[in-house]
Design a protein around this motif. Structure first.
Motif, mmCIF file in Angstrom:
data_model
loop_
_atom_site.group_PDB
_atom_site.id
_atom_site.type_symbol
_atom_site.label_atom_id
_atom_site.label_comp_id
_atom_site.label_asym_id
_atom_site.label_seq_id
_atom_site.Cartn_x
_atom_site.Cartn_y
_atom_site.Cartn_z
ATOM 1 N N VAL A 1 42.124 -1.017 -32.569
ATOM 2 C CA VAL A 1 41.362 -0.038 -33.397
ATOM 3 C C VAL A 1 41.554 0.047 -34.577
ATOM 4 C CG1 VAL A 1 40.624 2.244 -33.419
ATOM 5 C CG2 VAL A 1 40.861 1.102 -31.012
ATOM 6 N N ASN A 2 42.819 0.235 -35.111
ATOM 7 C CA ASN A 2 43.332 0.320 -36.528
ATOM 8 C C ASN A 2 42.841 -1.000 -37.244
ATOM 9 O OD1 ASN A 2 44.815 1.329 -38.547
ATOM 10 N ND2 ASN A 2 46.429 -0.100 -38.350
ATOM 11 N N SER A 3 43.095 -2.064 -36.670
ATOM 12 C CA SER A 3 42.878 -3.428 -37.176
ATOM 13 C C SER A 3 41.259 -3.251 -37.630
ATOM 14 C CB SER A 3 43.047 -4.482 -36.428
ATOM 15 O OG SER A 3 42.608 -5.641 -37.183
ATOM 16 N N PHE A 4 40.495 -3.100 -36.673
ATOM 17 C CA PHE A 4 39.044 -2.997 -36.780
ATOM 18 C C PHE A 4 38.618 -1.848 -38.065
ATOM 19 C CE2 PHE A 4 35.503 -0.043 -35.676
ATOM 20 C CZ PHE A 4 34.464 -0.752 -36.348
ATOM 21 N N MET B 1 24.163 5.870 -34.554
ATOM 22 C CA MET B 1 25.322 5.536 -35.411
ATOM 23 C C MET B 1 26.653 5.689 -34.562
ATOM 24 S SD MET B 1 24.428 4.822 -38.305
ATOM 25 C CE MET B 1 22.779 4.885 -39.284
ATOM 26 N N THR B 2 26.600 6.455 -33.645
ATOM 27 C CA THR B 2 27.864 6.701 -32.976
ATOM 28 C C THR B 2 27.968 5.810 -31.709
ATOM 29 O OG1 THR B 2 27.566 9.009 -32.768
ATOM 30 C CG2 THR B 2 28.790 8.187 -31.171
ATOM 31 N N TYR B 3 26.945 4.903 -31.168
ATOM 32 C CA TYR B 3 27.071 3.855 -30.581
ATOM 33 C C TYR B 3 27.604 2.759 -31.313
ATOM 34 C CZ TYR B 3 24.793 -0.546 -29.673
ATOM 35 O OH TYR B 3 24.546 -1.902 -29.682
ATOM 36 N N ASP B 4 26.846 2.552 -32.523
ATOM 37 C CA ASP B 4 27.031 1.413 -33.301
ATOM 38 C C ASP B 4 28.473 1.177 -33.743
ATOM 39 O OD1 ASP B 4 25.509 -0.954 -34.126
ATOM 40 O OD2 ASP B 4 26.113 -0.359 -36.224
ATOM 41 N N ILE B 5 29.221 2.237 -34.017
ATOM 42 C CA ILE B 5 30.830 2.173 -34.249
ATOM 43 C C ILE B 5 31.114 1.502 -33.201
ATOM 44 C CG2 ILE B 5 32.760 3.517 -34.679
ATOM 45 C CD1 ILE B 5 31.075 5.443 -36.374
ATOM 46 N N PHE B 6 31.048 1.814 -32.011
ATOM 47 C CA PHE B 6 31.684 1.404 -30.698
ATOM 48 C C PHE B 6 31.291 -0.317 -30.775
ATOM 49 C CE2 PHE B 6 31.347 0.646 -26.198
ATOM 50 C CZ PHE B 6 32.772 0.541 -25.898
ATOM 51 N N ALA B 7 30.173 -0.485 -30.695
ATOM 52 C CA ALA B 7 29.666 -1.614 -30.816
ATOM 53 C C ALA B 7 30.362 -2.866 -31.721
ATOM 54 C CB ALA B 7 27.997 -1.651 -30.619
ATOM 55 N N MET B 8 30.176 -2.215 -33.085
ATOM 56 C CA MET B 8 31.007 -2.809 -33.801
ATOM 57 C C MET B 8 32.402 -3.226 -33.443
ATOM 58 S SD MET B 8 29.562 -1.782 -37.757
ATOM 59 C CE MET B 8 30.398 -0.144 -37.443
ATOM 60 N N TYR B 9 33.036 -2.064 -33.024
ATOM 61 C CA TYR B 9 34.500 -2.564 -32.784
ATOM 62 C C TYR B 9 34.608 -3.440 -31.531
ATOM 63 C CZ TYR B 9 38.507 -1.922 -29.816
ATOM 64 O OH TYR B 9 39.713 -1.928 -28.995
#
Length: 267
Positions: free
Chosen positions: A117-120, A86-94
């Motif tokens: 980051v804010n836009s994401f 879940m931690t990795y996936d937030i970064f990958a989605m970004y």
């Protein structure tokens, strides 16, 4: 040593890195956005297969006494693979979000910044909230508040990932320009079926299993559970219902397009 090397904090970012290196060599015409998108989807599918397998094992092992039966995977998988993923996936989605706009030449996306980051976060708010909720709710419940009970239900929650490989395959087929082939249509049906069964119908099933264990009718189960349990389930279920409605609408649009190809081609 091997446990550390195999844990999700190494496995998922490592796979993502490998896919980002291999895919451009195979699909030379793909942009960075294409590579990151497919890499993210492939890693998500691998995690989903792992989670579903763990869920099947836990549920089948704890079905005799759904309250007190234990299986080590219930806690182990969350700690070593669920939370790191879940931690990795937030970064990958970004990264997927960033490169999608970067390749289009958007002025704000020339480099990473707080603005990107804010836009994401604003564009993918529900997904980000979903991931953070799992990190801040599922992990403490799994480790501290269950009193060594309910491994069966943790296994059921693992099964919600069953639909992810089909969702990912649909996006990959579109990336390969195969959205009009029979496989994409069949996969769309599997997306709807698995999403409904494992992300929506699963919750009434868990309530029914709890009621059967204690001899309580299904409609009375919520009144026998703590308020926090019902609220937690509602918080998990609500976005699933929203996403399912979106999937149904998308499927209906694709069906109409397939029935009237001339209209979809602008003729």
């Amino acid at each position: 040593m091997w446990q550390v090397l195999a844990c999700g904090a190494v496995v998922f970012p490592g796979l993502f890195f490998v896919f980002r290196k291999i895919l451009p060599a195979v699909f030379k015409h793909w942009t960075d956005a294409d590579v990151v998108l497919v890499s993210e989807r492939l890693v998500s599918s691998i995690h989903a297969v792992m989670a579903t397998t763990a869920g099947i094992i836990v549920v089948s092992s704890c079905s005799n006494n759904i309250i007190y039966d234990r299986h080590w995977l219930a806690a182990y998988f969350v700690i070593w693979y669920g939370v790191p993923y879940m931690t990795y996936d937030i970064f990958a989605m970004y990264l997927s979000h960033y490169y999608r706009y970067h390749v289009k030449g958007h002025e704000d996306y020339k480099q990473h910044s707080l603005r990107t980051v804010n836009s994401f976060v604003r564009r993918e708010f529900l997904l980000v909230l979903h991931h953070i909720a799992l990190l801040t709710i599922l992990l403490p419940i799994t480790l501290f508040f269950r009193k060594d009970q309910g491994d069966f239900f943790i296994g059921c929650l693992f099964l919600t990932e069953l639909s992810t490989p089909f969702v990912s395959l649909g996006k990959i087929l579109i990336q390969l320009s195969l959205q009009d082939c029979w496989l994409h249509k069949a996969n769309g049906g599997m997306v709807l079926l698995t999403f409904f069964m494992c992300r929506i119908a699963l919750f009434p099933f868990m309530y029914w299993m709890y009621g059967r264990h204690y001899g309580i009718p299904l409609h009375a189960v919520p009144f026998h559970l703590p308020l926090a349990t019902n609220l937690g389930n509602c918080c998990i279920l609500a976005p699933q219902l929203y996403w399912f409605v979106l999937l149904v609408r998308k499927g209906y649009r694709l069906y109409l397009r397939s029935q009237n190809p001339a209209h979809s081609n602008g003729l």
